[in-house]
Each structure stands twice: as C-alpha cells, then as structure tokens.
Design an enzyme around this catalytic site. Structure first.
Site, PDB file in Angstrom:
ATOM      1  N   HIS A  52     -42.324  -1.860 -32.672  1.00  0.00           N
ATOM      2  CA  HIS A  52     -42.829  -0.786 -31.800  1.00  0.00           C
ATOM      3  C   HIS A  52     -41.990  -0.742 -30.530  1.00  0.00           C
ATOM      4  CE1 HIS A  52     -44.958  -4.299 -30.181  1.00  0.00           C
ATOM      5  NE2 HIS A  52     -45.364  -3.597 -29.136  1.00  0.00           N
ATOM      6  N   HIS A  54     -42.342  -1.110 -27.274  1.00  0.00           N
ATOM      7  CA  HIS A  54     -42.478  -1.861 -26.018  1.00  0.00           C
ATOM      8  C   HIS A  54     -41.228  -2.702 -25.732  1.00  0.00           C
ATOM      9  CE1 HIS A  54     -47.157  -1.500 -25.952  1.00  0.00           C
ATOM     10  NE2 HIS A  54     -46.564  -0.459 -25.413  1.00  0.00           N
ATOM     11  N   ASP A  56     -40.587  -5.536 -24.548  1.00  0.00           N
ATOM     12  CA  ASP A  56     -40.489  -6.961 -24.896  1.00  0.00           C
ATOM     13  C   ASP A  56     -40.229  -7.168 -26.391  1.00  0.00           C
ATOM     14  OD1 ASP A  56     -43.260  -6.016 -25.081  1.00  0.00           O
ATOM     15  OD2 ASP A  56     -43.827  -8.079 -25.531  1.00  0.00           O
ATOM     16  N   HIS A  57     -40.130  -6.048 -27.127  1.00  0.00           N
ATOM     17  CA  HIS A  57     -39.800  -6.126 -28.559  1.00  0.00           C
ATOM     18  C   HIS A  57     -38.458  -5.488 -28.899  1.00  0.00           C
ATOM     19  CE1 HIS A  57     -43.925  -7.513 -29.660  1.00  0.00           C
ATOM     20  NE2 HIS A  57     -44.119  -7.040 -28.439  1.00  0.00           N
ATOM     21  N   HIS A 109     -52.173  -0.310 -31.307  1.00  0.00           N
ATOM     22  CA  HIS A 109     -51.560  -0.869 -30.092  1.00  0.00           C
ATOM     23  C   HIS A 109     -50.616   0.184 -29.492  1.00  0.00           C
ATOM     24  CE1 HIS A 109     -49.728  -3.867 -27.459  1.00  0.00           C
ATOM     25  NE2 HIS A 109     -48.543  -3.585 -27.959  1.00  0.00           N
ATOM     26  N   ASP A 129     -47.377  -6.582 -32.525  1.00  0.00           N
ATOM     27  CA  ASP A 129     -48.557  -6.695 -31.659  1.00  0.00           C
ATOM     28  C   ASP A 129     -49.788  -6.040 -32.289  1.00  0.00           C
ATOM     29  OD1 ASP A 129     -46.855  -7.935 -29.908  1.00  0.00           O
ATOM     30  OD2 ASP A 129     -46.988  -6.412 -28.331  1.00  0.00           O
ATOM     31  N   HIS A 167     -46.528 -12.602 -30.417  1.00  0.00           N
ATOM     32  CA  HIS A 167     -46.828 -13.410 -29.224  1.00  0.00           C
ATOM     33  C   HIS A 167     -47.595 -14.674 -29.590  1.00  0.00           C
ATOM     34  CE1 HIS A 167     -45.881 -10.353 -26.039  1.00  0.00           C
ATOM     35  NE2 HIS A 167     -46.118  -9.506 -27.032  1.00  0.00           N
TER      36      HIS A 167
HETATM   37 FE    FE Z   1     -45.529  -7.425 -27.036  1.00  0.00          FE
HETATM   38 ZN    ZN Z   2     -46.493  -4.356 -27.467  1.00  0.00          ZN
END
Ligand code: FE
Ligand code: ZN
Length: 260
Positions: A52, A54, A56-57, A109, A129, A167
C-alpha cells in the site's frame, strides 16, 4: 526459498524472499538497510512488491528499482510507478526461484491495500498493514465493512499459512486482546511467548493463521465471549460480523492511540 526480516524505522519489517542468490523485497520503506543486506550476502534483487502507498512501505522502492533494474509490483499509486495488480492476478517469480504470488485485495487500512499469497508448503501471506500479530491496521481510508471483508478473505486461507506483517506490534496488540477476551487461554499463552521472543530481540513473526484465528480479536467476530464483551462495551447488540468488527476496532482505538 526462505524469508528474512530487515527491521526498519521504529517497528517496521521489510521482508526479503531469498532463493540462491536471488531476492524479492516486500515493502521497502527504506533502501539503505536492504542494500546493505543484499551486498553483504551477494544477492541480486529481482522484484519489489508493495502492499500500500504509505511512506513506511514504499519510500525505498525507487532507489532499489534504479539500482537493481527490477520491476515494482503493487497497487496503482501516484508516489511510484508500479506494475499494478488487481484481485486474483498473479505474479510469477518462479523462474527466479522466488515463488508464485496471488493478489488478494484487502481494502480497509487504505483503499489500495493488497496482500500477497503463495500456496507453497507451508503457504505464505505478506499482509502489510491489514493483519498484525493479534491486531489489524487502523481504518485510515476504508470502512469497517471493507476491512471485515478483507479479513474474512484472509481467514479463509489455510490454517498453516505463515503470516508476515508489516510491523512488530504483537505485544502491544495482545494488551488489548487480553482485555477483550480475558478468559482466552491461547491469548495468555501468546502473551508469554511473544514476551520471551521480544526479550531476546526476536521477531514475533511470522505467526500462523491458526494462531491468529485463536488469539486475534479482529478475526474472532463469531466468538461468543468476544461478542459479549464487545456488546457490553458498545452498549447495544451487534448483529453482523461487520458490526462486531467495527465495535472491536472502535474499542481498541479508544484503548490506545498507537497507529495500529
Ligand atoms: Fe505501516
Ligand atoms: Zn500503512
């Protein structure tokens, strides 16, 4: 084929699928720790899979793509040009020894969220996530109905599926799970085993779908104790799986403010 975690940021895992000298990476939020690992082990990166949009991915994906000239698969997004994937499509990396992956769309999410499933033995799921150890992603974009439907798709996979999440949230999530189902012995046991793993700096992942079905309140909408607790907390009756899921999600959101 084996799967290796690369810790990133505070609590992310970037997962590497490795066969011989070939590797595929899932959700590289950072490029540097991935490059370090690939160089140290003389691995060639053959594919990048994103769950996805975001940061941090995905934030390491462009650097890795340019360095290794490999394809990037994922949802269509404005942040990076992907070979976009839809429900039921497959990514065949078997010529590199890196498996065959089936796309499962898991909105909730985010609306664009995907999971990657391989029916290898044991089966493997990269769920980003959507599902966490004893928890699930917050509803940033989708509805509770969408997320519960996404989790139902995951719940339908084989019990021995190894669950690789984005995570390390298991211990935190178990605090809520213990509150939601105080008499669930499997949760008590998982609290102890996860604590032992974290004390030794080991990931609590992968888990198995069987363990998640036994301990994750977001997969247990048909459990009588969880339903009773959720109804008591919501102060009204909950008649559908989506309504139960929504109430448990809202309960956890009020219980803690972490992004999970
Ligand atoms: Fe994340
Ligand atoms: Zn995320």
């Amino acid at each position: 084929m084996h799967i290796h975690p690369i810790p990133a940021f505070e609590d992310n895992y970037i997962w590497l699928v490795i066969e011989g000298q070939n590797a595929a990476v899932i959700d590289p939020g950072q490029a540097d720790p991935v490059i370090d690992y690939l160089e140290k082990h003389q691995l060639n990166l053959k594919a990048i899979l994103l769950t996805h949009h975001h940061y941090d991915h995905i934030d390491g994906a462009q650097t890795l793509r340019e360095r290794y000239a490999c394809p990037v698969y994922g949802p269509k997004m404005r942040e990076i040009d992907t070979i976009s994937q839809a429900e039921g499509e497959g990514i065949d990396l078997s010529s590199e020894g890196l498996g065959q992956w089936q796309i499962i769309t898991t909105p909730g999410h985010t609306l664009d969220h995907l999971a990657y499933f391989s029916s290898s033995s044991p089966p493997v799921l990269f769920c980003g996530d959507t599902l966490f150890g004893a928890g699930c992603g917050k509803l940033f974009e989708g509805t509770a109905e969408q997320m519960q439907d996404s989790l139902q798709k995951i719940r339908n996979l084989p019990d021995d599926t190894l669950i690789y999440c984005g995570h390390e949230y298991t211990e935190d999530n178990l605090r809520f799970a213990s509150l939601a189902e105080p008499d669930n012995a499997d949760i008590h046991q998982r609290v102890a085993s996860s604590h032992a793993q974290r004390t030794q700096n080991q990931p609590t992942l992968p888990s198995t779908l069987a363990l998640e079905k036994a301990t994750n309140p977001f997969l247990r909408w048909d459990n009588a104790e969880l339903l009773a607790q959720a109804e008591q907390h919501a102060r009204h009756s909950l008649d559908t799986p989506a309504a139960i899921f929504a109430a448990v999600r809202a309960w956890k959101d009020a219980f803690d403010s972490r992004p999970q």
